[in-house]
Structure formats: C-alpha cells, structure tokens
Design an enzyme around this catalytic site. Structure first.
Site, PDB file in Angstrom:
ATOM      1  N   GLY D 148       0.819  -1.187   0.000  1.00 49.20           N
ATOM      2  CA  GLY D 148       0.000   0.000   0.000  1.00 49.20           C
ATOM      3  C   GLY D 148       0.864   1.252   0.000  1.00 49.20           C
ATOM      4  N   CYS D 149       0.255   2.384  -0.308  1.00 51.40           N
ATOM      5  CA  CYS D 149       1.011   3.624  -0.414  1.00 51.40           C
ATOM      6  C   CYS D 149       1.504   4.094   0.947  1.00 51.40           C
ATOM      7  CB  CYS D 149       0.176   4.702  -1.097  1.00 51.40           C
ATOM      8  SG  CYS D 149      -1.527   4.823  -0.511  1.00 51.40           S
ATOM      9  N   TYR D 150       0.616   4.144   1.955  1.00 49.37           N
ATOM     10  CA  TYR D 150       1.067   4.569   3.285  1.00 49.37           C
ATOM     11  C   TYR D 150       2.134   3.630   3.823  1.00 49.37           C
ATOM     12  CZ  TYR D 150      -2.793   7.987   3.621  1.00 49.37           C
ATOM     13  OH  TYR D 150      -3.633   9.035   3.431  1.00 49.37           O
ATOM     14  N   THR D 152       4.333   2.034   2.279  1.00 56.77           N
ATOM     15  CA  THR D 152       5.602   2.310   1.601  1.00 56.77           C
ATOM     16  C   THR D 152       6.260   3.557   2.177  1.00 56.77           C
ATOM     17  OG1 THR D 152       4.835   1.271  -0.446  1.00 56.77           O
ATOM     18  CG2 THR D 152       6.645   2.865  -0.634  1.00 56.77           C
ATOM     19  N   ALA D 153       5.493   4.651   2.266  1.00 57.11           N
ATOM     20  CA  ALA D 153       6.079   5.910   2.746  1.00 57.11           C
ATOM     21  C   ALA D 153       6.515   5.794   4.209  1.00 57.11           C
ATOM     22  CB  ALA D 153       5.065   7.049   2.588  1.00 57.11           C
TER      23      ALA D 153
END
Lengths: 343, 343, 343, 343
Positions: D148-150, D152-153
């Site tokens: 997921g994007c969160y 990853t960040a």
C-alpha cells in the site's frame, strides 16, 4: 553528443529545459549561467533534479558558452540580443526562448518591448521557431527565435484554416488562458498562490506583447492583413494553455475535421482529436504536444477551434528542444517522447 | 417573517440557499425536503451549518410546503413543473432555480430538455428572474424562473450595449468559464478533483442548454434575432464564473464606460469597474454581485466585456433570494450584503 | 460606535480585519495606515471591498491613531512595540496581531525574534488574547497580544485534556498544517502558486516561532514543564489550519467526548463535533470558529485531537475582533456570526 | 520483451501503469481487461495515451491473461485472489496492486477487508513487494503483494531507525497525508473537486486498512511488537503522499543523517536529503522515488522523519514495475527513470 549551454536557467522555462535535456539521448548540458545564483548547485535550487543534473550555476562567461554547440537563452527580454552576436561569430548556434528575435518589424518590437534593438541586423536572419510553419528555415538557422506560448497555441489552431482560405480574417477572436507558470518564477504578489488560487480573470485585454507576434504569423500564412482580438486570462493552475478561437467561415471550407487531420498528418507534435472532442490541458502537461479540435458552432457560420499546449513545453522549452533537434539533424522527437503524467 | 420551504436542498445550490437564508433578517426556513435524505439533520450533511440550521430533511410533502409563503425548487430539471401548479393553487409562491420555466418557447424547451412540459400554461405566466431586466415583473409574480448562471453573467454583460444598439447582433461571441460547482454535487467521475484539478477544457461547444436561454434574453432586449456563439469551459476551482464577451461595434456607441456606469448606477448588485480593470471572480465569491468591465479592443472595432459572478450566488441561490426580496416587498439586498471572503 | 484604527492593513490579516469591521454593527474604521501605500484607496487594492470601505491608506500618524478608541496592529513583528507606549499613554487601547507581546519571557522573545524588546515593561501587562483561556484578563486589558494561529489551534485542542490532567505532558506531538495565507502577502518565491500548488511539505521542523508560544500556553494550563514536538506543514490551499495532536493518556481520563463538550459548552466559537467525526477546515473558512474532535487511537493508549480554524480569522483577525468585543463590553460574537461559504 | 497483462486498468493506478509500461524498454502490454469498458479503446478513456497505447479494453479472459509472462492486478480488493491460482498454475507470474496478499495473518486480513480469503495457501508464498526490505524474495517470487502507499512511505521512513534499534517502538506516531488520487477514480461525492479543494481533513482516525500492514512491516524489521498511532489526512491535490513520523530516541542512535545515508546508499529509488531539508511531494511526482529527511526535534528526545512518495508511482504502479523488473532480472530502474515534471 551536442554540447549545450543555458543562459539564465533559474526560471520555470529554465527548469523545464533542464528536465528535458537531462534525459535527451544526444545532448549534454555543459554550462548553465545565472548572475544571481552563481555557485549554487542546480539540484539544490531544483531538488527534482537530484541525481539528474550535477553541475552548478556559473557567472555568464562568453568563452564557456562559445565552447558549446548551442546556447539556449531563457532570459528576460533584451538579454539575448546583447550576447548573440558574439556567440554566432564564434560559430555557436542559438535558440532564444525570449522575445528578442521574434518580431521582424523593428519599430513594432521597440514599441512593445520598450527598448531599441541591440542587433537589428540579426533579426531578419533569425528563423521563427514554429516547426509546423517553418521547419526548413529552422534546420538551417544559426539563430532561432523560439515562439511565445500564446502564438504557438493560437498559430497552430488557425494554420489549417488560414492556409485553406476558409475563414474571414478581419474579425478573428482568440480567447485564451494560461496557467500561472507563464508569469514566471519571479517573486510577485500577483502570482502568489493566495492571489491566483480559486479565481479567474482576464489580463492584458488592452494589449499584450504576444498580439503583434500572433498577427505576424497569421499574416504570413494568409498573405494579408488580419484583424485580431486577443484576450489572455489567468487560470488557477500551474501549467497549461488553452486557446478558444472564433472565426467566421468564408465560402465553403469543406470538411473541417478532414482539413485539420490532413494538415497535421505528418506532424509528430500536433494531435487532431476526433470530431466532437474537447481537448484538456492536462493531456499535454509536460509534453511537447498540441492537441486540437475543430467544429462549426451550432446553428451558425462560425468555426470554433480549441487548442491546448503546455505553456512551458510546446510553449517554451520543449519547442526549443524540438528546434535544437531540427538544427542538428537529430530525430525531431528526441528527448520529447514521454507521455503526460495523468492524473 | 416570510416562511420558506426548499425542495431538494442537498446540492450546491441548496446549501448556498441554506447559508443565505440562515442569516436572512426576514425569512425563516420552515421545511426542506429531500427524497434520498429524509430524516438526516441538515447540519450533519453540511457541518458548516452547525449552529445555523437545526431542522432535518423530510420527504416531499405538499401540505408542509403549501404552508409556506414561498417555496424554492433547487431540483433537477423536470421536478418543479410537477409540483408548482398545486402550490400556486394554494397561494404559495414559487422560485424555481431549475430550468422548467425559463424558456418561453415550449418546443425549444422540449428539444433541449428532452421531455414534454407538464404545465405549459404556467410558462407564459412565469417571470424571468433577472431583476436588472425584469424587476417589475418579478415583484408581482407568483412564479419566478430563476435564470441560469451563464445567462446571468452574459446577459448583464451585454445588456447596456444591446439596449443602446451599440453592437452588431449577428456574430456575438461568449467565451465563458465556470467553476466545478456548476456541475453539481452528484457523484460523477468528470468532476472528481483528480479530473478537474490542474486542467482546463471547453465543454458543450456543440450546444449547451443555456444557449437558447441566453438568446431569448438578448433577443428580448434588442427586439430582433441574435447570432450567438457560446462556448463554456470548466476551470479548476470551486466557485466563480467569468464571461468574456466579444462583439463588433455598430455606429458610434459613445463612451462605453459611461454607458455601463449609467445603466447600472442604481443597481445594488452590479458593479462597473473603473476603465482598464479586469474583474476577478474571487472578488464576488459568495456574494450576489456581478462585476463588469468594458473596453474597446486595441486597434479594432471590437468591444470586449468582461463579466464575473459567483455561479452559486448571483448565478443561482443569491439571485433567488434577491427575487424573494422583490416578490415580498423587502429590501432588495436583505440577507445579501456580506462582502467576499478574500483571499 | 467604537472608532477603530489599523496600522499596516495591506496584508492578508489586514484585509480580513477590514472585511470583518466593514460589517461590524458597533465599530467604525476611522483610519488605516500603510507606509508603502499611503494615498491608495483601500478598495483599489482590495476590489472585494468596493462599496464596503471608502477610505484611503494614510501615512502612520500618531495623532490620527490616538484619536481612535482602539488600534489594531497588523504589522511585521517589532513594529507595534515602538508605537504602543504612546497610544496607551493617550488612552487608546491596542490589539497587536503580531508577536511583540505574546511571550512573557523576554529572553526567549529576543532569541526567537532576533531583537531586543522596545517596551519590556508592557509585556507583563499585556493580556494573552485567547478568550477561552483568559477571557477576564482580556476584558480589562489596555493591551492584548493576539495569539498566533498555531498556538490557537493547538491550545484549544489540548486545553480540556491538560486542565483535566488527562495526558502525559512530556512527549506531546503537534503535527499541523497551514494554508499559504499564513505566510503573508509579501512577494516571495516560496509562496507563488507554482511553488505551493500540488505539493505538500513540512517547514520549520528545526524550530518555529510558535513553538515557545504554544509551550507557554500549555505550561500555564498544566502548571508545569511540557515536552512538545511541533512540526508545521504547508498545504496547497489559501486558508485553513489543521492541528493533529497526539498524546499519551494519563490515568483514566474518563469519557473524552464528554470532557470536551463540557469544557466548551458555553464557548461561542468552539464547536466540539460528535464522536467519530473528522473536522474539515472548509467548514470554518472565514469564520471565527474552532471545530474539534477527540478520540482514543485504536488499540492504543494514545489520544488524538483534531482541531481546525481559519488561520486568518480565529487564527488572527477574527480573534482580534472577538478580543475587541470583550474589551469594549460588546456581544462577544458581534460582527463574527456569518457561517462559512461552502463549497 | 516481457508480455504483460493488466486486469482492471481503468482506475488511477491503472492509467499510471499504462503510462509507465508505454515507455518501458523491455515490456509490452498485450492485454488489458475491464468488465465495464470492454471494447473501449484505452486512449479514448485516457486521451493522454493517444499515440502511446493502441489496444482496447477486453472482457477478463483467463486464456489471454495466461498467455502473458506477467499479469498486474489493479483491481478492487478481493478480485485478484479469485484469479491468481489459475494464472500461477499456468506459469504466469502476478503482481497484485490490491491488498489480497499483503497481510500474512489471515484473521487480521478477514477482519479488515470483511471477507474470507479465497486462496489462503498462496498468502504465505506471496512476497511482500517492498524491494528495499525484501529484494531477494521478490526476485524469486511467482506472486508479489505490492505494498500500500502509506506502508511504503512510512516503512521506508522508519526502516533505518528500526534496524538500528534507535527508537522506542511502543509509541510511534505516523501523521500522514495523501492526495485525492489515493481514493481512486470511482464516482464518489467525497472526492469531487468541490468537496476536497481548499480544505484539509483527517480520515480513518479510528482505523485504516493500512494500519495492520504498516505494523506487519515494522514488526518484521524490529522483531517485536509495535505500538503505532496512524492518522491519514486528505490534502487538496491530485498526487503525492507525505509521512511525518514521530518517535522517541532509544539509547544513542549516533548520527541520524549518516545512518540514513548509509542505509540507502545503494537504493536507486530512495533519496536521503541533506540535513535540514524538508522534502516536497512535487519533487517525486510521477517518479518512483522516496525522498527522506531525518532530524532530532529541537530541545527534545524525539526524532522526526519526513518521507514523501507519489502515491500512484512508488506507492502503487511504479513500485509494481520495479517489482516486475526484479522478477524478470531486468535493470531495476528500467522504465522508471524520468525526473519529476516541476513546477
């Protein structure tokens, strides 16, 4: 590899040029000058270029620039004309992204730009850098006057109709918009986010410098005088330019869609949309494309052309790279083939 | 206090009406209906109204509505015409913010809106709710057809010139833009932030429902046929409408600035800017104002009018409240006097 | 009617103050000064105020200001402290929207603001203008230090928990965002639309002037030292501030929702949202409201408070008017009751 | 050339994948399926891809997909798990951009996603596709669960500190923001421009599906339980994700800047900014980069990490292409090397 220099690369046109050259397969950035930022690493000013550009801004230096094959001027108007003669004399070719060599009529230029021209003898030599209109001239030019953004969007929109003699030329209307990057990266209250955001306004309705430039192109194409009303507007976005062009049909111009498709069939950077479409600026963002749609107004003898470009790419740095490609016999699309990032 | 009902208050026009009525000194919201949201507190759907509106949406109920002095319809086209006859029969007056009663020509209406009219006999009775054009008619009307947003911005822009006979009427061009709230609060891909943001496009260039409405107003004013090209565009912002109007001067219209200032000298909601100005949509955001500028195009026989409104206020809910004020003999500006929040 | 003066009204705080005062039922703007714009009509600089404000900016003039009942300073830090002693001496009361009187510790002030204080003796007298914390002090004050925007949003968010002793105070985290208007109307590259738009970043993570101010308020409330991590971020919008507050629960604080609702039950400008809600900055745009939500983090001993204000209104000019209302015994909400324009 | 298929390519993740694959030197798009848009040319739905992609969406067809070397699933959660077993059985490898294979704990997955898993036996086999954490596992995987994007960040932001044991893990705070494209291209009121624009809010503060995924990664790295407070926020822009990470230092972690620089020295897509910098989301827009900054909070034992990615690129489609490159032994950066378009 073509060795390239940039004079004045700290504005939005400059950083766009840097981005395009960073990935150009046959060009190498050798020097970039900036009076106010000499010594600063390029990627410190523009962190998006970390890992892409590893040189520093330097003071303008004629020798360093003359050692390049080509120098781009991304400078305020009036700067290039002072340095171009020396560069040409030393066999360095030039693409000026400013307005110094765009207008063939020197008196008109002096009127609109408020100064005398420093090298009038070179104005006639300069090739107007709209490849779709002047490809052969550009190929052989030492000096290319890269067109303004509005003249590019408007010129490409009316070109097929003017060449075909399909519209009356005495009352053309160009109602255009530009994103705020067209106003540059200088610190001005008028382009603060809080001034531009969530608002829309016209500007320059009493006269804009691109008016004579547009008229010059249109008159060149149709071979006569042109009556033009041009109103630019500021739209709350960063990039993108949209021209809404209104004209009266003359005689029977035939199938407008076909006329446009044929005119631009071989153009790598002009995309005529299917009938009925409305081009969106975001589909050309960061690309060198112009997307066009043409139609008759409903129940009317008016023809409407909608034309979109990215003001910083096809309207400035991208077209400058296209011109470089032509001048040096490279593939015209070299370094210019990435599609738009959407959404 | 006037007792007011709203049918269909869950869209952007509805919430704007709620905001304006919440602080109106002489109107009280008594009922608001929404088929899909009956039972929901208004301030749960619109938290900006917490502490301002303390009623719930209810199912449409003719008795409850007929108990009001005035009912606003903020509904999809075709809804109001089914309920209006009953309300009028019970002495409840109506302002329809939709299009059901805007076009006097029933065939044209049926063509553009794709249905038969449910109460054609009331169309002729309906007063067109542009106070600057039809104030007396509105004062006495039982039923007011609140104008569309584009017709308001365009109509106010050309009114002085058409009344004075100062422009040719065969080739008028209206190049207009609207913020995305004009497309409503329905869930549609086309108005997602990611589709609209950082982009600009025309839409409806092959025909938009406001075209016949604009033409009807213009023809009423000039007493003859009008040739009109109208292209709306979508601009990446929430509120605001800008009309750029182009026409050819006829004869000698005299001082255009003076013409406009005199025409609108007594209008509380029309502000003619000083010569040379360019109106910005943000200066009218959330207000019922139309700000105008007029000028001759440089070196040309064209006249340019720039007109801005807030599409949800003067273009919809604000004008509806202005019409209510007129219908009930209140101060015309009651509840409509807050200046724009800027920046 | 209270006669009011403004020093330095050309920034965003100034124009917000002008908007609020234009419609205030018991205050009248008598003089507004601006060194750089003396002679300019206010409504020429801010066309949104056409018809609302009809005076011109003047040079700063002590006599004209001292003739007012109250003077607002909407000036850069360090300006007010030079003029305030003279105004107080002439019985003119002052609300300083800058930071000159916010910090009680003079050494801390000198550290963060980089100058010596010009009237240290008045610092102790100044009332900190957060009515929810210090209403009585404000009522009687000659001089009010209007709080910073972040200190307002953060302070109101933690007030109930700190007063109740419900959180550990050694490791508070305030992760906050502000719209670009917080950076002011000065021409700076960093707040151009093209720099801010479509991007998000933190700033001042190594230290921001509001850090000691927030800490001062928190320590006043809890009566001891506070460990605070404060990171502000810039969000691509004009107005609005959001504080996301993270803390560790101490002991059993009971029902957090109830705690907040009780604490703010009588506060006209603090709105505790229902459990589970997430406040949106747009619901307070242009208003003097703070909207709050409180919750336990899922599966955790952390408490999360979400707090929104409009940085220019409750975070600056609106709170200044609220303070004026208190100082002069007016209704606290006078001139501050318009709901947010939404969407 | 690797032959590639896409299932469900009409969302924002899909169009980003199409853009990246269009210019990938070693991959060729062979089939793209969409139940609702079968028959539509891809470039009609996404005009930015005119001239880039010349195939049509087709109905999902196992044979056509199984003829590919790799299939990307850009589908709603729960779709991939129904087709993956058949594809793997026919030797087609899979990268799932959805969440079907992200959580190793099946009960947790069922809780958060509200369904039973269709092929639990494949979950354990799936490689978690964060190359910086699991490069070798990805190289050999038949099935990659794209993060997921969160996660990853956030994961990339805390990785160096967790590996070094430099922070307490019981009270981590991740205060994150995402552009609206993270919510997808489905027609929803909540992501209309008029709802998102000029506002900022938290969402999912009571629990977000990325919470267990982030925790799983963090716990894998530090080898123990983790206490995490995670609050996502919606920021009014299209693309971009920013994580602000707060933690308490444990022991003496040494030079944080050096720790980060060393950890990521060989990572092609992680860029540790110089000390004192604040990463901006726009510098990674459309790229596969994560830019990071780390610092001690002033006068505190807290460490702050700021991490930015493009939620659609490194947060979705770009990372999927990076994973494809690893799975097929290509240059890891192939097709992913264009710098951000800025401004």
């Amino acid at each position: 590899m073509i060795e390239v220099g940039i004079v004045g690369g700290t504005g939005y046109t400059g950083v766009e040029l840097l981005r395009l050259l960073a990935r150009h397969p046959q060009a190498r950035l050798r020097v970039i000058t900036s009076r106010g930022n000499a010594g600063t690493p390029v990627d410190e000013m523009f962190p998006s270029l970390r890992g892409e550009v590893d040189i520093r801004f330097t003071e303008p230096d004629l020798d360093a620039l003359a050692a390049c094959d080509l120098v781009f001027f991304a400078t305020p108007n009036g700067t290039a004309m002072k340095m171009v003669p020396d560069l040409l004399a030393r066999d360095t070719r030039v693409v000026d992204l400013g307005a110094d060599f765009r207008l063939q009529d020197l008196a008109t230029w002096a009127d609109w730009y408020g100064m005398e021209h420093a090298c009038p003898e070179l104005v006639a030599e300069a090739a107007y850098g709209l490849p779709e209109l002047n490809r052969e001239g550009i190929r052989e030019a030492r000096l290319v006057a890269n067109p303004g953004c509005y003249p590019t969007a408007v010129g490409l929109g009316w070109l097929p109709l003017l060449e075909a003699g399909g519209i009356e030329t005495d009352r053309l209307v160009a109602s255009c918009v530009s994103g705020a990057s067209g106003a540059g990266r200088a610190a001005k209250v008028g382009t603060l986010l809080c001034e531009v955001n969530e608002s829309f306004k016209a500007y320059g309705a009493d006269g804009h410098r691109h008016l004579p430039e547009i008229r010059q192109s249109l008159e060149q194409v149709c071979g006569g005088g042109v009556g033009l009303t041009f109103v630019p507007h500021l739209v709350p976005m960063t990039r993108g330019m949209h021209a809404s062009l209104y004209a009266t049909v003359k005689g029977d111009p035939g199938d407008l869609q076909l006329l446009f498709e044929r005119r631009y069939a071989d153009e790598p950077f002009v995309d005529v949309l299917p009938a009925g479409a409305h081009p969106e600026t975001r589909t050309v963002r960061g690309t060198n494309l112009c997307r066009l749609a043409v139609r008759r107004a409903p129940e009317s003898d008016q023809v409407i052309v909608l034309s979109v470009i990215d003001n910083l790419t096809k309207g400035a740095a991208g077209q400058a790279v296209q011109n470089m490609n032509l001048m040096f016999g490279l593939e015209e699309t070299a370094g210019l083939d990435a599609p738009a990032v959407l959404p």
